[in-house]
Every structure is written in C-alpha cells, then in structure tokens.
Design a protein around this motif. Structure first.
Motif, PDB file in Angstrom:
ATOM      1  N   TYR A 115     -12.783  -2.042   5.532  1.00 28.60           N
ATOM      2  CA  TYR A 115     -12.112  -3.010   4.657  1.00 28.60           C
ATOM      3  C   TYR A 115     -12.236  -4.419   5.223  1.00 28.60           C
ATOM      4  O   TYR A 115     -12.592  -5.357   4.512  1.00 28.60           O
ATOM      5  N   ARG A 132     -13.253 -10.198  -7.139  1.00 27.29           N
ATOM      6  CA  ARG A 132     -14.015  -9.384  -6.176  1.00 27.29           C
ATOM      7  C   ARG A 132     -13.109  -8.972  -5.010  1.00 27.29           C
ATOM      8  O   ARG A 132     -13.143  -7.836  -4.558  1.00 27.29           O
ATOM      9  N   HIS A 144       0.849  -1.181   0.000  1.00 28.92           N
ATOM     10  CA  HIS A 144       0.000   0.000   0.000  1.00 28.92           C
ATOM     11  C   HIS A 144       0.886   1.233   0.000  1.00 28.92           C
ATOM     12  O   HIS A 144       1.981   1.225   0.555  1.00 28.92           O
ATOM     13  N   GLU A 159     -15.706  -5.907   4.950  1.00 28.71           N
ATOM     14  CA  GLU A 159     -16.003  -6.375   3.592  1.00 28.71           C
ATOM     15  C   GLU A 159     -15.309  -7.694   3.280  1.00 28.71           C
ATOM     16  O   GLU A 159     -15.907  -8.589   2.681  1.00 28.71           O
ATOM     17  N   GLU A 217     -10.909  -6.203  -6.179  1.00 27.90           N
ATOM     18  CA  GLU A 217     -11.643  -4.943  -6.270  1.00 27.90           C
ATOM     19  C   GLU A 217     -11.774  -4.286  -4.897  1.00 27.90           C
ATOM     20  O   GLU A 217     -11.562  -3.081  -4.741  1.00 27.90           O
ATOM     21  N   VAL A 218     -12.104  -5.078  -3.873  1.00 26.02           N
ATOM     22  CA  VAL A 218     -12.235  -4.550  -2.514  1.00 26.02           C
ATOM     23  C   VAL A 218     -10.885  -4.029  -2.022  1.00 26.02           C
ATOM     24  O   VAL A 218     -10.799  -2.931  -1.457  1.00 26.02           O
ATOM     25  N   LEU A 276      -8.271  -2.955  -3.784  1.00 24.53           N
ATOM     26  CA  LEU A 276      -7.870  -1.737  -4.490  1.00 24.53           C
ATOM     27  C   LEU A 276      -8.685  -0.530  -4.036  1.00 24.53           C
ATOM     28  O   LEU A 276      -8.140   0.564  -3.869  1.00 24.53           O
ATOM     29  N   ARG A 277      -9.965  -0.726  -3.808  1.00 22.50           N
ATOM     30  CA  ARG A 277     -10.828   0.372  -3.370  1.00 22.50           C
ATOM     31  C   ARG A 277     -10.391   0.918  -2.013  1.00 22.50           C
ATOM     32  O   ARG A 277     -10.553   2.089  -1.706  1.00 22.50           O
ATOM     33  N   HIS A 278      -9.775   0.054  -1.184  1.00 25.56           N
ATOM     34  CA  HIS A 278      -9.331   0.479   0.141  1.00 25.56           C
ATOM     35  C   HIS A 278      -7.834   0.802   0.206  1.00 25.56           C
ATOM     36  O   HIS A 278      -7.294   1.025   1.291  1.00 25.56           O
TER      37      HIS A 278
END
Length: 139
Positions: free
Chosen positions: A108, A125, A44, A111, A128-129, A131-133
C-alpha cells in the motif's frame, strides 16, 4: 526486513511486514516532518492501530477529537474509527506504528509513494488504492 519509503513529508521504515509475521502484525517507524499530515483521514475494518511516541509530538485526530502524542505515550485506534495525524511542531516527530492483525502490508505504501512522486495525485486514484488495501477515506 528493513525498507524505507518516503512521501509527502513522511518517512516509514518498515521493521516487520505481514508477509514476515504470517499476518500477525505490520510494524514500522514513522517520521513526520513539521507541517506534514496524513493525506486523507480514513478508517479501516480489518485492523487496529497502536502508535507509540518516540520523539517530538504528533497530533492524532481520532473519532473527531485531537490527541497529542509525545515520547513514551501511546494511542490506540480501534478498527472503524476515523483518524488522521499531523505534526504542528517545528521539528520532526517519530513514532512506532503497530497494525494488528497484519492485514495492511508495505505494498500500500509503495503504491501511495509512487502516486505522490508522479506529481499532484488524482484523488480518485488515491481513493481506489486506499479501498483496494482496506482503507476507507472519510467523507
């Protein structure tokens, strides 16, 4: 705040979240069961991680090298460095995780726990979660 989230051999007990600290840090205690591991090695760009060993031993793969973490020991993971962890031992291991600044929040983990609870999670999926966080899965 005290909320506990469990998934995939991991238990995370949140002590402070980014919302409570004005984005200063996210703080949680993590218990890693034997043979459990971080599902997806990642990095990150938005925060650093400091991990302090409380009980048992975990092995952290940081930048391609294995680092053992036992009680009273600490590892620091700079933003941008690919990492993951596992418990190769016969008993649970516990550590304190400090994310600075507190960019990543409890949302995060909620989810990800929901994806795991729904059955075999779809890797796309999960990605996607992540990357979004702000987590970038390792290639």
């Amino acid at each position: 705040m005290s909320e506990t989230i469990q998934f995939g051999g991991l238990e995370l007990r949140f002590l402070r979240d980014k919302a409570e600290t004005g984005g200063g840090l996210t703080l949680f205690e993590m218990t890693v069961q034997p043979n459990a591991r971080m599902p997806v090695p990642h990095h990150h760009e938005g925060w650093d991680e400091t991990i302090y060993g409380l009980a048992g031993e975990t092995t952290w793969r940081i930048g391609g090298e294995d680092v053992a973490l036992g009680p009273g020991e600490v590892v620091f993971i700079r933003r941008g460095v690919v990492h993951g962890f596992r418990n190769d031992g016969t008993g649970p291991a516990r550590c304190l995780c400090i994310l600075t600044p507190g960019v990543l929040g409890i949302g995060y983990f909620r989810e990800m726990a929901a994806l795991v609870a729904a059955g075999a999670p779809d890797p796309e999926r999960m990605k996607e979660v992540m990357l979004r966080h702000g987590l970038v899965p390792a290639p």
